[in-house]
Enzyme design. Sequence first.
Site, PDB file in Angstrom:
ATOM      1  N   SER A 164      -4.428   2.826   4.576  1.00  0.00           N
ATOM      2  CA  SER A 164      -4.644   2.220   3.262  1.00  0.00           C
ATOM      3  C   SER A 164      -4.677   0.689   3.358  1.00  0.00           C
ATOM      4  O   SER A 164      -5.517   0.022   2.733  1.00  0.00           O
ATOM      5  CB  SER A 164      -3.539   2.670   2.308  1.00  0.00           C
ATOM      6  OG  SER A 164      -3.749   2.162   1.015  1.00  0.00           O
ATOM      7  N   LYS A 189      -8.260   6.708  -2.224  1.00  0.00           N
ATOM      8  CA  LYS A 189      -8.198   8.180  -2.138  1.00  0.00           C
ATOM      9  C   LYS A 189      -6.947   8.761  -2.793  1.00  0.00           C
ATOM     10  O   LYS A 189      -6.990   9.844  -3.344  1.00  0.00           O
ATOM     11  CB  LYS A 189      -8.254   8.630  -0.680  1.00  0.00           C
ATOM     12  CG  LYS A 189      -9.624   8.414  -0.045  1.00  0.00           C
ATOM     13  CD  LYS A 189      -9.821   9.325   1.146  1.00  0.00           C
ATOM     14  CE  LYS A 189     -11.246   9.208   1.671  1.00  0.00           C
ATOM     15  NZ  LYS A 189     -11.364   9.824   3.008  1.00  0.00           N
ATOM     16  N   MET A 246      -6.069   6.694 -13.341  1.00  0.00           N
ATOM     17  CA  MET A 246      -5.806   5.288 -12.974  1.00  0.00           C
ATOM     18  C   MET A 246      -7.015   4.654 -12.301  1.00  0.00           C
ATOM     19  O   MET A 246      -7.271   3.466 -12.463  1.00  0.00           O
ATOM     20  CB  MET A 246      -4.559   5.184 -12.090  1.00  0.00           C
ATOM     21  CG  MET A 246      -3.279   5.180 -12.922  1.00  0.00           C
ATOM     22  SD  MET A 246      -1.754   4.966 -11.970  1.00  0.00           S
ATOM     23  CE  MET A 246      -1.981   3.400 -11.157  1.00  0.00           C
ATOM     24  N   ASP A 266      -7.037  10.103 -10.802  1.00  0.00           N
ATOM     25  CA  ASP A 266      -8.382  10.002 -11.401  1.00  0.00           C
ATOM     26  C   ASP A 266      -8.369   9.127 -12.660  1.00  0.00           C
ATOM     27  O   ASP A 266      -9.317   8.400 -12.933  1.00  0.00           O
ATOM     28  CB  ASP A 266      -8.919  11.387 -11.765  1.00  0.00           C
ATOM     29  CG  ASP A 266      -9.021  12.290 -10.551  1.00  0.00           C
ATOM     30  OD1 ASP A 266      -9.181  11.750  -9.435  1.00  0.00           O
ATOM     31  OD2 ASP A 266      -8.919  13.526 -10.710  1.00  0.00           O
ATOM     32  N   LYS A 308       0.794  -1.244   0.000  1.00  0.00           N
ATOM     33  CA  LYS A 308       0.000   0.000   0.000  1.00  0.00           C
ATOM     34  C   LYS A 308       0.820   1.286   0.000  1.00  0.00           C
ATOM     35  O   LYS A 308       0.319   2.359   0.319  1.00  0.00           O
ATOM     36  CB  LYS A 308      -1.014   0.047   1.163  1.00  0.00           C
ATOM     37  CG  LYS A 308      -1.843  -1.205   1.353  1.00  0.00           C
ATOM     38  CD  LYS A 308      -2.332  -1.814   0.068  1.00  0.00           C
ATOM     39  CE  LYS A 308      -3.405  -0.981  -0.638  1.00  0.00           C
ATOM     40  NZ  LYS A 308      -3.726  -1.605  -1.968  1.00  0.00           N
ATOM     41  N   THR A 313       1.435   0.099  -7.304  1.00  0.00           N
ATOM     42  CA  THR A 313       0.739   0.079  -8.589  1.00  0.00           C
ATOM     43  C   THR A 313       1.026   1.356  -9.377  1.00  0.00           C
ATOM     44  O   THR A 313       1.177   1.324 -10.601  1.00  0.00           O
ATOM     45  CB  THR A 313      -0.780  -0.055  -8.342  1.00  0.00           C
ATOM     46  OG1 THR A 313      -0.990  -1.059  -7.341  1.00  0.00           O
ATOM     47  CG2 THR A 313      -1.511  -0.417  -9.617  1.00  0.00           C
ATOM     48  N   TRP A 314       1.112   2.441  -8.679  1.00  0.00           N
ATOM     49  CA  TRP A 314       1.397   3.739  -9.283  1.00  0.00           C
ATOM     50  C   TRP A 314       2.771   3.708  -9.975  1.00  0.00           C
ATOM     51  O   TRP A 314       2.896   4.009 -11.166  1.00  0.00           O
ATOM     52  CB  TRP A 314       1.359   4.806  -8.186  1.00  0.00           C
ATOM     53  CG  TRP A 314       1.274   6.222  -8.636  1.00  0.00           C
ATOM     54  CD1 TRP A 314       1.197   6.693  -9.920  1.00  0.00           C
ATOM     55  CD2 TRP A 314       1.240   7.373  -7.783  1.00  0.00           C
ATOM     56  NE1 TRP A 314       1.109   8.059  -9.903  1.00  0.00           N
ATOM     57  CE2 TRP A 314       1.140   8.499  -8.612  1.00  0.00           C
ATOM     58  CE3 TRP A 314       1.294   7.547  -6.393  1.00  0.00           C
ATOM     59  CZ2 TRP A 314       1.091   9.804  -8.086  1.00  0.00           C
ATOM     60  CZ3 TRP A 314       1.230   8.838  -5.880  1.00  0.00           C
ATOM     61  CH2 TRP A 314       1.137   9.950  -6.718  1.00  0.00           C
ATOM     62  N   VAL A 346      -0.922   8.651 -15.424  1.00  0.00           N
ATOM     63  CA  VAL A 346      -0.823   8.047 -14.093  1.00  0.00           C
ATOM     64  C   VAL A 346      -1.448   8.914 -12.997  1.00  0.00           C
ATOM     65  O   VAL A 346      -1.271   8.658 -11.798  1.00  0.00           O
ATOM     66  CB  VAL A 346       0.640   7.678 -13.714  1.00  0.00           C
ATOM     67  CG1 VAL A 346       1.233   6.742 -14.765  1.00  0.00           C
ATOM     68  CG2 VAL A 346       1.512   8.914 -13.524  1.00  0.00           C
ATOM     69  N   ARG A 389       6.015   4.872   2.070  1.00  0.00           N
ATOM     70  CA  ARG A 389       4.926   5.813   2.367  1.00  0.00           C
ATOM     71  C   ARG A 389       4.857   6.019   3.872  1.00  0.00           C
ATOM     72  O   ARG A 389       5.114   5.074   4.642  1.00  0.00           O
ATOM     73  CB  ARG A 389       3.620   5.205   1.857  1.00  0.00           C
ATOM     74  CG  ARG A 389       2.415   6.094   1.989  1.00  0.00           C
ATOM     75  CD  ARG A 389       1.179   5.414   1.406  1.00  0.00           C
ATOM     76  NE  ARG A 389       0.089   6.357   1.267  1.00  0.00           N
ATOM     77  CZ  ARG A 389      -1.119   6.043   0.816  1.00  0.00           C
ATOM     78  NH1 ARG A 389      -1.399   4.804   0.454  1.00  0.00           N
ATOM     79  NH2 ARG A 389      -2.051   6.968   0.722  1.00  0.00           N
ATOM     80  N   HIS A 410       6.852  -7.474  -2.334  1.00  0.00           N
ATOM     81  CA  HIS A 410       6.682  -6.834  -1.031  1.00  0.00           C
ATOM     82  C   HIS A 410       7.641  -7.433  -0.007  1.00  0.00           C
ATOM     83  O   HIS A 410       7.518  -7.174   1.186  1.00  0.00           O
ATOM     84  CB  HIS A 410       5.251  -7.030  -0.517  1.00  0.00           C
ATOM     85  CG  HIS A 410       4.205  -6.272  -1.271  1.00  0.00           C
ATOM     86  ND1 HIS A 410       4.353  -4.961  -1.656  1.00  0.00           N
ATOM     87  CD2 HIS A 410       2.964  -6.635  -1.706  1.00  0.00           C
ATOM     88  CE1 HIS A 410       3.258  -4.559  -2.290  1.00  0.00           C
ATOM     89  NE2 HIS A 410       2.410  -5.558  -2.340  1.00  0.00           N
TER      90      HIS A 410
HETATM   91  P1  A3P Z   1      -5.131   4.832  -0.593  1.00  0.00           P
HETATM   92  O1  A3P Z   1      -5.741   3.579  -0.038  1.00  0.00           O
HETATM   93  O2  A3P Z   1      -4.618   5.738   0.492  1.00  0.00           O
HETATM   94  O3  A3P Z   1      -6.034   5.555  -1.535  1.00  0.00           O
HETATM   95  P2  A3P Z   1      -0.339  -0.172  -3.659  1.00  0.00           P
HETATM   96  O4  A3P Z   1      -0.399  -0.008  -5.124  1.00  0.00           O
HETATM   97  O5  A3P Z   1       1.037  -0.274  -3.120  1.00  0.00           O
HETATM   98  O6  A3P Z   1      -1.249  -1.256  -3.189  1.00  0.00           O
HETATM   99  O7  A3P Z   1      -0.865   1.193  -3.022  1.00  0.00           O
HETATM  100  C1  A3P Z   1      -2.215   1.569  -3.112  1.00  0.00           C
HETATM  101  C2  A3P Z   1      -2.355   2.996  -2.625  1.00  0.00           C
HETATM  102  O8  A3P Z   1      -1.793   3.868  -3.623  1.00  0.00           O
HETATM  103  C3  A3P Z   1      -3.823   3.413  -2.468  1.00  0.00           C
HETATM  104  O9  A3P Z   1      -3.825   4.401  -1.436  1.00  0.00           O
HETATM  105  C4  A3P Z   1      -4.089   3.997  -3.852  1.00  0.00           C
HETATM  106  O10 A3P Z   1      -5.214   4.838  -3.917  1.00  0.00           O
HETATM  107  C5  A3P Z   1      -2.785   4.758  -4.073  1.00  0.00           C
HETATM  108  N1  A3P Z   1      -2.579   5.066  -5.494  1.00  0.00           N
HETATM  109  C6  A3P Z   1      -2.551   4.223  -6.534  1.00  0.00           C
HETATM  110  N2  A3P Z   1      -2.384   4.884  -7.691  1.00  0.00           N
HETATM  111  C7  A3P Z   1      -2.287   6.190  -7.367  1.00  0.00           C
HETATM  112  C8  A3P Z   1      -2.112   7.386  -8.136  1.00  0.00           C
HETATM  113  N3  A3P Z   1      -2.017   7.346  -9.436  1.00  0.00           N
HETATM  114  N4  A3P Z   1      -2.049   8.555  -7.470  1.00  0.00           N
HETATM  115  C9  A3P Z   1      -2.156   8.604  -6.118  1.00  0.00           C
HETATM  116  N5  A3P Z   1      -2.321   7.491  -5.337  1.00  0.00           N
HETATM  117  C10 A3P Z   1      -2.393   6.305  -5.967  1.00  0.00           C
END
Ligand code: A3P
Length: 293
Positions: A137, A256, A232, A230, A49, A53-54, A227, A129, A107
């Site tokens: 998250s 969020k 994604m 909104d 988290k 993914t970002w 990326v 983070r 991870h």
């Molecule tokens: P939140 O639950 O706080 O919204 P991971 O990919 O490591 O599982 O992390 C997921 C977290 O990254 C989630 O946080 C997700 O919304 C946030 N996230 C994924 N893509 C994002 C983006 N493009 N911009 C901002 N946050 C992003």
Amino acid sequence: SVKKMDAILRPKLFDFHGVSMTKFFTENWENIQNFQARPDDILIATYPKAGTTWVSNILDLLYFGQREKPIPIYERVPFLEIFHSAMGSGVDLADKLPTSPRLIKTHLPVQFVPKSFWEQKSRIVYVARNAKDNVVSYFHFDRMNKIEPEPGDWSSYLQRFKQGEMVFGSWYDHVSNWWKKKQTYSNLHYMFFEDMVEDTGREIDKLCSFLGLTPSVEEKTRIVGEVHFDKMKKDDMANYSTVPVLNFKISPFMRKGKVGDWKNHFTVAQNEEFDEDYKTKMKDPTLQFRSKI
Ligand code: A3P
């Protein structure tokens, strides 16, 4: 049958060489440890988290641009240690990846990373983070992801987070030990979720200079747009909406995407206790997180 489903959902947490894990990340251990990394592999390493993914999507776009045929992110960037009947084997997916470089997600705490990554000097991108947003998250993720243990209520979850009783263990150990690794392993780029929220373009620039990539201004602008949270959130190839074990009615994967949402979850007392405990665990003054920007 229901019994069979039980066995593949809501697994138990157990101690695995000093780290809390579930069987979905340990059952393929031999093959994970013997994984053959290549010099051009790029390992994306995170505590769950933290923005995996970002960064995965950013790297995929930097190397491969728009895909002709849409492929979900978890196939473009295999999750090395996963081993689950509905999710497949990450090692097999990674072995079969036709791309060069291969982008691989993990991870794992640093001490569990297969040794071939170090031997091959593969590049590693670590994303961290701040603890408070990370635990919030993770809590919502565990509520909606049936291959995670039951999260229980928020206050007990927060307590367990502080004790490291989460899948992949202690956040404090994870971020600190990866940070330490940076001192001896130069092919490691350590980034922060908060910096990406503050200025995605700047962080992509730093990533590119680490990777030796020189995208054009247009290309970079396009990726920054691609990326955005909104974008994604709506992108079915990035938002995990195609994964059956996730229940989006409980919480979306792209929830969020903010810094500071922890303020909507922590009580004043929880926050004070958390800060006290944090000081005892995070002694390295060179590793600083921002829980607001
Ligand atoms: P939140 O639950 O706080 O919204 P991971 O990919 O490591 O599982 O992390 C997921 C977290 O990254 C989630 O946080 C997700 O919304 C946030 N996230 C994924 N893509 C994002 C983006 N493009 N911009 C901002 N946050 C992003």
